[in-house]
Design an enzyme around this catalytic site. Structure first.
Site, mmCIF file in Angstrom:
data_model
loop_
_atom_site.group_PDB
_atom_site.id
_atom_site.type_symbol
_atom_site.label_atom_id
_atom_site.label_comp_id
_atom_site.label_asym_id
_atom_site.label_seq_id
_atom_site.Cartn_x
_atom_site.Cartn_y
_atom_site.Cartn_z
ATOM 1 N N GLU A 29 9.818 -8.668 -3.288
ATOM 2 C CA GLU A 29 10.403 -7.431 -2.738
ATOM 3 C C GLU A 29 9.828 -7.256 -1.345
ATOM 4 O OE1 GLU A 29 12.641 -5.521 -3.905
ATOM 5 O OE2 GLU A 29 12.723 -6.064 -6.013
ATOM 6 N N LEU A 30 10.654 -7.472 -0.327
ATOM 7 C CA LEU A 30 10.112 -7.543 1.031
ATOM 8 C C LEU A 30 10.645 -6.422 1.926
ATOM 9 C CD1 LEU A 30 10.375 -11.433 1.230
ATOM 10 C CD2 LEU A 30 8.480 -10.053 0.361
ATOM 11 N N LYS A 84 -3.179 -7.750 -8.363
ATOM 12 C CA LYS A 84 -4.018 -7.702 -7.159
ATOM 13 C C LYS A 84 -3.388 -6.625 -6.282
ATOM 14 C CE LYS A 84 -4.692 -8.650 -3.338
ATOM 15 N NZ LYS A 84 -4.797 -7.554 -2.356
ATOM 16 N N GLU A 116 11.229 -5.057 11.732
ATOM 17 C CA GLU A 116 10.745 -3.937 10.923
ATOM 18 C C GLU A 116 9.509 -3.320 11.580
ATOM 19 O OE1 GLU A 116 8.727 -4.690 7.134
ATOM 20 O OE2 GLU A 116 9.918 -3.098 6.216
ATOM 21 N N GLY A 155 5.675 -6.706 -0.577
ATOM 22 C CA GLY A 155 4.932 -6.699 0.685
ATOM 23 C C GLY A 155 5.834 -7.139 1.821
ATOM 24 N N CYS A 180 9.941 0.485 2.638
ATOM 25 C CA CYS A 180 10.743 -0.720 2.853
ATOM 26 C C CYS A 180 12.200 -0.351 3.096
ATOM 27 C CB CYS A 180 10.629 -1.626 1.635
ATOM 28 S SG CYS A 180 10.988 -0.771 0.101
ATOM 29 N N TRP A 236 0.803 -1.236 0.000
ATOM 30 C CA TRP A 236 0.000 0.000 0.000
ATOM 31 C C TRP A 236 0.824 1.269 0.000
ATOM 32 C CZ3 TRP A 236 1.597 1.858 4.652
ATOM 33 C CH2 TRP A 236 1.772 0.965 5.723
ATOM 34 N N ASN A 237 2.131 1.176 0.150
ATOM 35 C CA ASN A 237 2.844 2.447 0.341
ATOM 36 C C ASN A 237 3.133 3.207 -0.949
ATOM 37 O OD1 ASN A 237 4.627 0.360 -0.103
ATOM 38 N ND2 ASN A 237 6.273 1.295 1.047
HETATM 39 P P1 NAD Z 1 1.458 -7.247 3.002
HETATM 40 O O1 NAD Z 1 2.420 -8.363 2.941
HETATM 41 O O2 NAD Z 1 0.489 -7.218 4.133
HETATM 42 O O3 NAD Z 1 0.579 -7.164 1.674
HETATM 43 C C1 NAD Z 1 1.144 -7.060 0.400
HETATM 44 C C2 NAD Z 1 0.183 -7.610 -0.637
HETATM 45 O O4 NAD Z 1 0.015 -8.998 -0.429
HETATM 46 C C3 NAD Z 1 -1.204 -7.001 -0.576
HETATM 47 O O5 NAD Z 1 -1.684 -6.821 -1.883
HETATM 48 C C4 NAD Z 1 -2.007 -8.059 0.157
HETATM 49 O O6 NAD Z 1 -3.382 -8.021 -0.153
HETATM 50 C C5 NAD Z 1 -1.359 -9.312 -0.384
HETATM 51 N N1 NAD Z 1 -1.531 -10.504 0.467
HETATM 52 C C6 NAD Z 1 -1.672 -10.565 1.803
HETATM 53 N N2 NAD Z 1 -1.822 -11.838 2.209
HETATM 54 C C7 NAD Z 1 -1.775 -12.606 1.102
HETATM 55 C C8 NAD Z 1 -1.864 -14.008 0.851
HETATM 56 N N3 NAD Z 1 -2.043 -14.898 1.830
HETATM 57 N N4 NAD Z 1 -1.753 -14.447 -0.425
HETATM 58 C C9 NAD Z 1 -1.564 -13.583 -1.429
HETATM 59 N N5 NAD Z 1 -1.485 -12.246 -1.262
HETATM 60 C C10 NAD Z 1 -1.576 -11.760 -0.013
HETATM 61 O O7 NAD Z 1 2.336 -5.926 2.966
HETATM 62 P P2 NAD Z 1 1.861 -4.430 3.161
HETATM 63 O O8 NAD Z 1 1.481 -4.253 4.599
HETATM 64 O O9 NAD Z 1 0.881 -4.075 2.115
HETATM 65 O O10 NAD Z 1 3.193 -3.622 2.858
HETATM 66 C C11 NAD Z 1 4.155 -3.362 3.813
HETATM 67 C C12 NAD Z 1 5.340 -4.290 3.655
HETATM 68 O O11 NAD Z 1 5.828 -4.234 2.310
HETATM 69 C C13 NAD Z 1 6.532 -3.911 4.505
HETATM 70 O O12 NAD Z 1 7.093 -5.067 5.071
HETATM 71 C C14 NAD Z 1 7.500 -3.287 3.524
HETATM 72 O O13 NAD Z 1 8.838 -3.326 3.914
HETATM 73 C C15 NAD Z 1 7.240 -4.077 2.289
HETATM 74 N N6 NAD Z 1 7.643 -3.318 1.094
HETATM 75 C C16 NAD Z 1 8.696 -3.769 0.349
HETATM 76 C C17 NAD Z 1 9.135 -3.033 -0.738
HETATM 77 C C18 NAD Z 1 10.300 -3.477 -1.577
HETATM 78 O O14 NAD Z 1 10.381 -3.047 -2.733
HETATM 79 N N7 NAD Z 1 11.215 -4.276 -1.090
HETATM 80 C C19 NAD Z 1 8.490 -1.863 -1.076
HETATM 81 C C20 NAD Z 1 7.417 -1.440 -0.292
HETATM 82 C C21 NAD Z 1 6.991 -2.193 0.778
#
Ligand code: NAD
Length: 494
Positions: A250-251, A175, A386, A228, A284, A151-152
Site C-alpha cells: 500500500e503505497l 515492524k 507526492e 509506506g 496516502c 507513521w500516519n
Molecule cells: P516509509 O516507506 O518511510 O516507511 C514505512 C515502513 O517501512 C516503516 O515501518 C519503515 O521503518 C519501514 N522501512 C523503511 N525502510 C525499510 C527497508 N529498507 N526495509 C524494510 N522496511 C523498511 O513510509 P512512511 O514515511 O512511514 O509513510 C509515508 C508513506 O506511506 C507515504 O508515501 C504514504 O503515501 C504512504 N502510505 C500509504 C498508505 C496506503 O494505504 N496506500 C497509507 C498510509 C501511508
C-alpha cells in the site's frame, strides 16, 4: 518517560542488543517514550515464535470458529481502550485527536468483520473430468506474515493487515514505523488479554533498514504486507523476490480531485479541503491535485482559498484544532522543500507557502501553513510528486476528456475524487479513472467492507473487503483416486 519492550511469544521482552531510541512528540518537540531498537536477532526470535505458533500448540489446532471468537474478543477490548490508544497515537504522530479517536472507535469493525469470516473460508469440490477421482481444494494460511506500517495511522493499518491475516490462520510479526511504535506495542497486550495464543501476534520495533529489512529477508516469513512510501515499497518488492515471498504493498499517491461546473460547489469545496488539509496532508489518499473546470475556476479557487485560510493550527489534542504539526523533522523539511521547488518552477502561491509564524500555541511543533498553488502545469514536480503535506496544486480543464487525461497523467493510482451532479458523468468518470478508489461527491471514505489499494505505483493488492483474506491464503488441490488397479502407463500424464 516510558520505556517500551518488544512483544514476542506472548511476552514483553528487552531488545537483544539492549538499545533503545526516543520517540518525540511532534507537538511539544519533546521525547516522551523510549522505543526498543530491534535487530535481526530480535526478528529471528519473533519469527521463530510465530512459526512455532503456526506449527504446534493451540493456534495450530484451534477450530476456525474458536479463532473467530478470539478476534471478536479483541474487537471489544480495542473498543474499550480506543481513547487511550488514540491519545498515544497523537503523542507519536501529532495528528488530531478527533481523527485518531475516530479511527480507533471504528477500528474494532475490522476484527468483527474478519472474525465473522473465519469459519466461512471454504474449499471446493471439483466435478473433475477424470474417472474415479475425488478432487477438492482447501484454503490454508500462507504462513508467517511480516507486516510493516507507516507513521500516519499506525493502528488502523494493524487492523487492515492483521485482521485478515489472523482470520486466515496466520501468525504475524509487525515492524511498526520507528516514529510511531508506542501504540502498536501497547496494543499487543490486548491480544494477550483477548486470549490469542503465544506467538500469534508479535511486535518488533526498530528502524526500517535494520529490523524491517531482516523481516523481509527472513526465510521463514511467507508474506510481507507493507504500507509506506513507493520508494521503500520498490526496495521491499525486489528484496522479497529473492526468497519468493508473497507481497502486498500500500503505497503513495498523487490523487486528483476533479470538480465539474455542475456540482454543488460548497460540498465540493469542503471535500477538496478535507482531501488535502486533513491530517496536515499526511495521508496516502491526499487529494493533492485539484482539477477544476475552467468555467468555474476563479470562483471555486476563491472558495477553496477562503475555507483553507479558516483552518486553525494548534495543539492536536484540542478538539477545535484543524491543522496539527508535521510528524517528523524530515517530512517537515521535505514539505518546505517542495514549496520552494513549486515557487522556483513558476507556480503562484495564493495561500500559505512556508512555515507557520511563531506563536505560543505552536512552540515546539513543526507547523506548515496550509498552502495553495495556482498556475500549476502538469509537468511541474508539484503536480507529479507526492509531497505528503498540506500543499494543494490547482489546475484547470475544459471538458471531461481533458479531465480524464490530466487525472490519469501520473505514475500513481490510489484514489480520485469526482464532483458532479450528472450521474452519467459520475459513471463515466469512475470507469475512466486509473485508481483503486473513486469517490463521487465525497472524499476520504473507507470501510472494512470496501477493497482499498492502488493501481500502478500506488501498490499491489487490496486491503479490506472479503477478498483481502485471499492474500493470506494458499490454495491446495487434493486428488484422491478410488479407482481399482494402478495407472495404465506410468510414463504418461493423466
Ligand atoms: P516509509 O516507506 O518511510 O516507511 C514505512 C515502513 O517501512 C516503516 O515501518 C519503515 O521503518 C519501514 N522501512 C523503511 N525502510 C525499510 C527497508 N529498507 N526495509 C524494510 N522496511 C523498511 O513510509 P512512511 O514515511 O512511514 O509513510 C509515508 C508513506 O506511506 C507515504 O508515501 C504514504 O503515501 C504512504 N502510505 C500509504 C498508505 C496506503 O494505504 N496506500 C497509507 C498510509 C501511508
Amino acid at each position: 518517560m516510558k520505556t517500551y519492550q518488544h512483544y514476542i511469544d506472548g511476552q514483553y521482552v528487552d531488545p537483544i542488543g539492549q538499545r533503545w531510541f526516543d520517540s518525540v512528540d511532534p507537538y511539544s518537540g519533546q521525547a516522551w517514550a523510549r522505543i526498543p531498537q530491534g535487530c535481526a536477532k530480535d526478528v529471528d526470535r519473533a519469527v521463530a515464535a510465530a512459526s512455532r505458533a503456526m506449527r504446534e500448540g493451540p493456534w495450530a489446532t484451534m477450530t476456525a470458529t474458536e479463532r473467530g471468537k478470539l478476534m471478536l474478543r479483541l474487537a471489544d477490548l480495542v473498543a474499550k481502550n480506543a481513547q487511550r490508544l488514540a491519545e498515544i497515537e497523537v503523542r507519536d504522530n501529532g495528528k488530531l485527536i478527533a481523527e485518531m479517536a475516530g479511527q480507533m472507535n471504528y477500528h474494532p469493525e475490522w476484527w468483527r468483520y474478519f472474525g465473522g469470516l473465519v469459519d466461512k473460508i471454504e474449499g471446493r469440490v471439483m466435478p473433475i473430468d477424470k474417472p474415479d477421482i475425488f478432487a477438492f481444494s482447501r484454503q490454508e494460511p500462507v504462513g508467517v506474515v511480516g507486516a510493516m506500517t507507516a507513521w500516519n495511522s499506525p493502528l488502523l493499518f494493524i487492523a487492515w493487515k492483521c485482521a485478515p491475516a489472523i482470520a486466515a490462520g496466520c501468525a504475524v510479526v509487525i515492524k511498526p514505523s520507528e516514529f510511531t511504535s508506542a501504540s502498536t506495542l501497547e496494543y499487543a497486550a490486548l491480544t494477550r488479554e483477548a486470549g490469542f495464543p503465544d506467538g500469534v501476534f508479535n511486535v518488533v520495533a526498530g528502524y526500517g533498514p535494520e529490523a524491517g529489512a531482516a523481516l523481509v529477508d527472513h526465510p521463514d516469513v511467507a508474506k510481507i504486507t507493507f504500507t509506506g512510501s513507493d520508494t521503500t515499497g520498490k526496495l521491499i518488492y525486489a528484496q522479497a523476490a529473492r526468497s519468493m515471498k508473497r507481497v502486498s504493498l500500500e503505497l503513495g499517491g498523487k490523487s486528483p480531485n476533479i470538480v465539474f461546473d455542475d456540482c454543488d460547489l460548497d460540498q465540493a469545496a469542503s471535500g477538496v479541503i478535507s482531501g488535502i488539509f486533513a491530517a496536515t496532508g499526511q495521508t496516502c489518499i491526499a487529494g493533492s491535485r485539484l482539477l477544476v473546470q475552467n468555467s468555474i475556476r476563479e470562483d471555486f479557487t476563491r472558495r477553496v482559498k477562503e475555507l483553507g485560510a479558516s483552518a486553525r493550527k494548534g495543539n492536536p489534542m484540542s478538539a477545535d484544532t484543524n491543522i496539527g504539526p508535521v510528524t517528523t523533522p524530515a517530512q517537515y523539511k521535505k514539505i518546505l522543500d517542495y514549496i520552494g521547488i513549486a515557487k522556483a518552477e513558476g507556480a503562484r502561491c495564493i495561500l500559505g507557502g512556508g512555515p507557520a509564524a511563531a506563536s505560543p500555541e505552536l512552540t515546539g511543533g513543526q507547523f506548515v501553513e496550509p498552502t495553495i498553488f495556482v498556475d500549476v502545469t502538469p509537468q511541474m514536480r508539484i503536480a507529479r510528486e507526492e509531497v505528503f503535506g498540506p500543499v494543494l496544486s490547482i489546475m484547470g480543464f475544459d471538458d471531461e476528456a481533458q479531465a480524464v487525461q490530466m487525472a490519469n497523467d501520473t505514475i500513481y493510482g490510489l484514489a480520485a475524487g469526482v464532483w458532479t451532479q450528472d450521474m452519467g458523468r459520475a459513471m463515466r468518470m469512475s470507469k475512466a479513472m486509473k485508481a483503486g478508489t473513486v469517490w463521487v461527491n465525497t472524499y476520504r471514505a473507507v470501510s472494512f467492507m470496501m477493497p482499498f489499494g492502488g493501481m500502478k505505483h500506488s501498490g499491489i493488492g487490496r486491503e479490506s473487503g472479503i477478498a483481502a483474506i485471499e492474500g493470506f491464503l494458499e490454495t491446495k488441490s487434493t486428488w484422491i483416486s478410488y479407482a481399482k488397479g494402478g495407472p495404465a502407463n506410468p510414463f504418461v500424464l493423466r
